[in-house]
Design a protein around this motif. Structure first.
Motif, PDB file in Angstrom:
ATOM      1  N   THR A  49     -37.158 -37.695  16.460  1.00 61.63           N
ATOM      2  CA  THR A  49     -36.352 -37.930  17.656  1.00 61.63           C
ATOM      3  C   THR A  49     -34.882 -37.642  17.385  1.00 61.63           C
ATOM      4  O   THR A  49     -34.197 -36.994  18.193  1.00 61.63           O
ATOM      5  N   ALA A  50     -34.377 -38.104  16.238  1.00 57.00           N
ATOM      6  CA  ALA A  50     -32.972 -37.879  15.887  1.00 57.00           C
ATOM      7  C   ALA A  50     -32.665 -36.396  15.701  1.00 57.00           C
ATOM      8  O   ALA A  50     -31.567 -35.934  16.027  1.00 57.00           O
ATOM      9  N   ILE A  51     -33.620 -35.634  15.184  1.00 54.53           N
ATOM     10  CA  ILE A  51     -33.423 -34.188  15.040  1.00 54.53           C
ATOM     11  C   ILE A  51     -33.160 -33.560  16.408  1.00 54.53           C
ATOM     12  O   ILE A  51     -32.226 -32.764  16.582  1.00 54.53           O
ATOM     13  N   VAL A  52     -33.988 -33.899  17.369  1.00 53.29           N
ATOM     14  CA  VAL A  52     -33.859 -33.307  18.700  1.00 53.29           C
ATOM     15  C   VAL A  52     -32.604 -33.795  19.413  1.00 53.29           C
ATOM     16  O   VAL A  52     -31.870 -33.015  20.026  1.00 53.29           O
ATOM     17  N   GLU A  53     -32.353 -35.090  19.332  1.00 50.94           N
ATOM     18  CA  GLU A  53     -31.258 -35.669  20.111  1.00 50.94           C
ATOM     19  C   GLU A  53     -29.878 -35.291  19.588  1.00 50.94           C
ATOM     20  O   GLU A  53     -28.970 -35.014  20.369  1.00 50.94           O
ATOM     21  N   THR A  54     -29.691 -35.299  18.273  1.00 50.22           N
ATOM     22  CA  THR A  54     -28.338 -35.124  17.724  1.00 50.22           C
ATOM     23  C   THR A  54     -28.263 -34.247  16.488  1.00 50.22           C
ATOM     24  O   THR A  54     -27.183 -34.105  15.910  1.00 50.22           O
ATOM     25  N   GLY A  55     -29.385 -33.662  16.075  1.00 48.53           N
ATOM     26  CA  GLY A  55     -29.348 -32.975  14.793  1.00 48.53           C
ATOM     27  C   GLY A  55     -29.124 -33.972  13.662  1.00 48.53           C
ATOM     28  O   GLY A  55     -28.554 -33.638  12.629  1.00 48.53           O
ATOM     29  N   VAL A  56     -29.574 -35.211  13.842  1.00 47.59           N
ATOM     30  CA  VAL A  56     -29.456 -36.323  12.878  1.00 47.59           C
ATOM     31  C   VAL A  56     -27.989 -36.625  12.585  1.00 47.59           C
ATOM     32  O   VAL A  56     -27.535 -36.605  11.441  1.00 47.59           O
ATOM     33  N   ARG A  57     -27.233 -36.885  13.627  1.00 49.99           N
ATOM     34  CA  ARG A  57     -25.820 -37.257  13.496  1.00 49.99           C
ATOM     35  C   ARG A  57     -25.533 -38.467  14.369  1.00 49.99           C
ATOM     36  O   ARG A  57     -26.117 -38.613  15.453  1.00 49.99           O
ATOM     37  N   ASN A  58     -24.627 -39.288  13.944  1.00 48.35           N
ATOM     38  CA  ASN A  58     -24.251 -40.486  14.691  1.00 48.35           C
ATOM     39  C   ASN A  58     -23.050 -40.146  15.576  1.00 48.35           C
ATOM     40  O   ASN A  58     -21.897 -40.444  15.251  1.00 48.35           O
ATOM     41  N   ILE A  59     -23.319 -39.513  16.696  1.00 49.75           N
ATOM     42  CA  ILE A  59     -22.269 -39.012  17.581  1.00 49.75           C
ATOM     43  C   ILE A  59     -21.571 -40.187  18.274  1.00 49.75           C
ATOM     44  O   ILE A  59     -22.223 -40.997  18.944  1.00 49.75           O
ATOM     45  N   LEU A  94     -37.391 -26.556   5.312  1.00 52.43           N
ATOM     46  CA  LEU A  94     -37.491 -26.860   6.730  1.00 52.43           C
ATOM     47  C   LEU A  94     -37.793 -25.598   7.531  1.00 52.43           C
ATOM     48  O   LEU A  94     -37.341 -24.508   7.164  1.00 52.43           O
ATOM     49  N   GLY A  95     -38.531 -25.750   8.616  1.00 53.52           N
ATOM     50  CA  GLY A  95     -38.964 -24.549   9.323  1.00 53.52           C
ATOM     51  C   GLY A  95     -38.420 -24.377  10.719  1.00 53.52           C
ATOM     52  O   GLY A  95     -38.581 -23.316  11.315  1.00 53.52           O
ATOM     53  N   MET A  96     -37.751 -25.407  11.253  1.00 59.47           N
ATOM     54  CA  MET A  96     -37.343 -25.314  12.652  1.00 59.47           C
ATOM     55  C   MET A  96     -35.832 -25.497  12.786  1.00 59.47           C
ATOM     56  O   MET A  96     -35.068 -24.906  12.046  1.00 59.47           O
ATOM     57  N   LYS A  97     -35.425 -26.320  13.700  1.00 57.71           N
ATOM     58  CA  LYS A  97     -34.034 -26.436  14.082  1.00 57.71           C
ATOM     59  C   LYS A  97     -33.076 -26.784  12.951  1.00 57.71           C
ATOM     60  O   LYS A  97     -31.959 -26.273  12.888  1.00 57.71           O
ATOM     61  N   MET A  98     -33.513 -27.640  12.021  1.00 60.88           N
ATOM     62  CA  MET A  98     -32.608 -28.106  10.972  1.00 60.88           C
ATOM     63  C   MET A  98     -32.535 -27.172   9.769  1.00 60.88           C
ATOM     64  O   MET A  98     -31.721 -27.383   8.878  1.00 60.88           O
ATOM     65  N   ARG A  99     -33.360 -26.152   9.718  1.00 67.65           N
ATOM     66  CA  ARG A  99     -33.351 -25.251   8.567  1.00 67.65           C
ATOM     67  C   ARG A  99     -31.963 -24.628   8.381  1.00 67.65           C
ATOM     68  O   ARG A  99     -31.415 -23.982   9.274  1.00 67.65           O
ATOM     69  N   GLY A 100     -31.376 -24.838   7.209  1.00 64.37           N
ATOM     70  CA  GLY A 100     -30.060 -24.306   6.905  1.00 64.37           C
ATOM     71  C   GLY A 100     -28.911 -25.129   7.455  1.00 64.37           C
ATOM     72  O   GLY A 100     -27.750 -24.833   7.167  1.00 64.37           O
ATOM     73  N   HIS A 101     -29.210 -26.170   8.233  1.00 61.22           N
ATOM     74  CA  HIS A 101     -28.159 -26.962   8.864  1.00 61.22           C
ATOM     75  C   HIS A 101     -28.055 -28.376   8.306  1.00 61.22           C
ATOM     76  O   HIS A 101     -27.155 -29.121   8.688  1.00 61.22           O
ATOM     77  N   LEU A 102     -28.972 -28.750   7.450  1.00 58.59           N
ATOM     78  CA  LEU A 102     -28.920 -30.090   6.876  1.00 58.59           C
ATOM     79  C   LEU A 102     -27.778 -30.157   5.864  1.00 58.59           C
ATOM     80  O   LEU A 102     -27.532 -29.209   5.119  1.00 58.59           O
ATOM     81  N   ASP A 103     -27.058 -31.252   5.855  1.00 57.02           N
ATOM     82  CA  ASP A 103     -25.989 -31.457   4.875  1.00 57.02           C
ATOM     83  C   ASP A 103     -26.039 -32.906   4.393  1.00 57.02           C
ATOM     84  O   ASP A 103     -26.897 -33.685   4.824  1.00 57.02           O
ATOM     85  N   GLY A 104     -25.128 -33.251   3.497  1.00 60.72           N
ATOM     86  CA  GLY A 104     -25.145 -34.582   2.931  1.00 60.72           C
ATOM     87  C   GLY A 104     -24.989 -35.674   3.967  1.00 60.72           C
ATOM     88  O   GLY A 104     -25.635 -36.728   3.888  1.00 60.72           O
ATOM     89  N   TYR A 105     -24.132 -35.439   4.959  1.00 60.25           N
ATOM     90  CA  TYR A 105     -23.924 -36.445   6.003  1.00 60.25           C
ATOM     91  C   TYR A 105     -25.210 -36.682   6.793  1.00 60.25           C
ATOM     92  O   TYR A 105     -25.607 -37.819   7.047  1.00 60.25           O
TER      93      TYR A 105
END
Length: 337
Positions: A103-113, A64-75
């Motif tokens: 869209t989910a990357i930008v809005e929540t970092g792909v989390r169900n807040i 990954l090259g942008m916001k999620m790089r290094g931040h993705l996890d199993g959840y």
């Protein structure tokens, strides 16, 4: 949906826990932020997060090259998987999943807040209360369906497929910061590619399956709008559906020409396995043709497979669609990979 706040500058201090939660939520919108504050989240599906989800996250984190790089996890992978699954269940192609995951990357970092840290927004897309109940917005399948429904209303007749990913995200979300979506689209595509199972057929397979009905021989399949062959209707659209490995008995000619199954292309761009369709007029006048190859260098005619009325499966030279005004148009099936 929520109205994202600027990443720069201090958060207003309200002296409440809510202010801290908002500050924590903002961390997911800052590319390269080293720390990840705790944000209250709900599961993204009925199935638990698996070791395979964590392994996939580790693999993707280096790509990954942008916001999620290094931040993705199993959840987060499980949340992305739920979004992708909802897109597939809707019968939409992979590109729709890329838009939703971006869209989910930008809005929540792909989390169900599951706490209202920004106005009354909830869920993986941070949808506002006007979208639905809290329970609905926290159901990732429902939330994704609502997102896709609005996308299809805003972009009728499949027009979203030719639009810029970030523009589609913004038109659905109506964010105060529209520029944030497009930079994440490449990462959205990488995540979806890892989660979207290989499907469809190759062009060679389409042609091989078209030949299986023994075109032009005594063993050809007779044309019929009521009888079936291997579960598929023995008419033109059923024959094309069989060759494309679509679900039996197969969509009709109008279905094959819809955005669910294909996209229009210039007739000059036809490749083996593409379709030439006349989907208008009375049923007796509609036709579906499977393009095989050009018959001459000037593209004045082509060889094609067709379930022909009064005959059956045939392989012959045609000119349908090469002249304007005939009602025949060229389509690229989404099932072809």
């Amino acid at each position: 949906m929520r109205s994202p706040r600027p990443c720069a500058g201090p958060v207003r201090k309200a002296g409440t826990a809510a202010a801290s939660l908002i500050a924590a939520a903002l961390l997911v919108a800052v590319p390269g932020t080293p720390a990840r504050a705790a944000v209250s989240t709900a599961p993204c599906g009925l199935a638990p997060v698996t070791a395979a989800d964590a392994d996939l996250a580790a693999q993707l984190n280096t790509r990954l090259g942008m916001k999620m790089r290094g931040h993705l996890d199993g959840y987060r992978v499980s949340c992305a998987r739920a979004v992708v699954g909802a897109v597939r269940a809707r019968g939409l192609p992979r590109e729709a999943a890329v838009i939703a995951v971006t869209t989910a990357i930008v809005e929540t970092g792909v989390r169900n807040i599951d706490r209202e840290v920004d106005h009354d927004s909830l869920g993986v897309f941070q949808q506002r209360a006007t979208w639905g109940s809290a329970a609905q917005r926290l159901d990732v399948t429902w939330a994704t369906g609502a997102f896709l429904g609005k996308m299809l209303r805003k972009y009728p007749d499949g027009s979203w497929r030719s639009a810029v990913v970030g523009d589609v995200c913004q038109r659905v979300q109506v964010s105060k910061y529209p520029e944030r979506y497009q930079p994440q689209a490449a990462d959205g595509q990488l995540i979806v590619a890892a989660l979207w199972p290989a499907s469809g057929v190759t062009r060679a397979q389409v042609i091989a399956r078209a030949k299986s009905w023994m075109p032009g021989t005594a063993r050809r399949v007779p044309y019929s709008r009521t009888k079936t062959q291997g579960g598929y209707r023995a008419d033109g659209s059923g024959y094309a559906s069989m060759a494309l490995l679509l679900g039996a008995p197969g969509p009709d000619s109008r279905g094959l020409a819809s955005a669910r199954y294909g996209k229009p292309i210039p007739v000059t761009a036809l490749q083996p396995g593409d379709l030439v369709i006349r989907a208008t007029g009375p049923a007796t006048g509609r036709q579906v043709i499977i393009f095989d190859r050009w018959a001459d260098a000037g593209h004045r005619s082509y060889w094609a497979y067709q379930q022909r009325r009064g005959y059956g499966t045939d392989h012959r030279r045609l000119t349908h669609g090469l002249s304007p005004g005939t009602g025949f148009l060229a389509y690229r099936p989404l099932a072809v990979r």
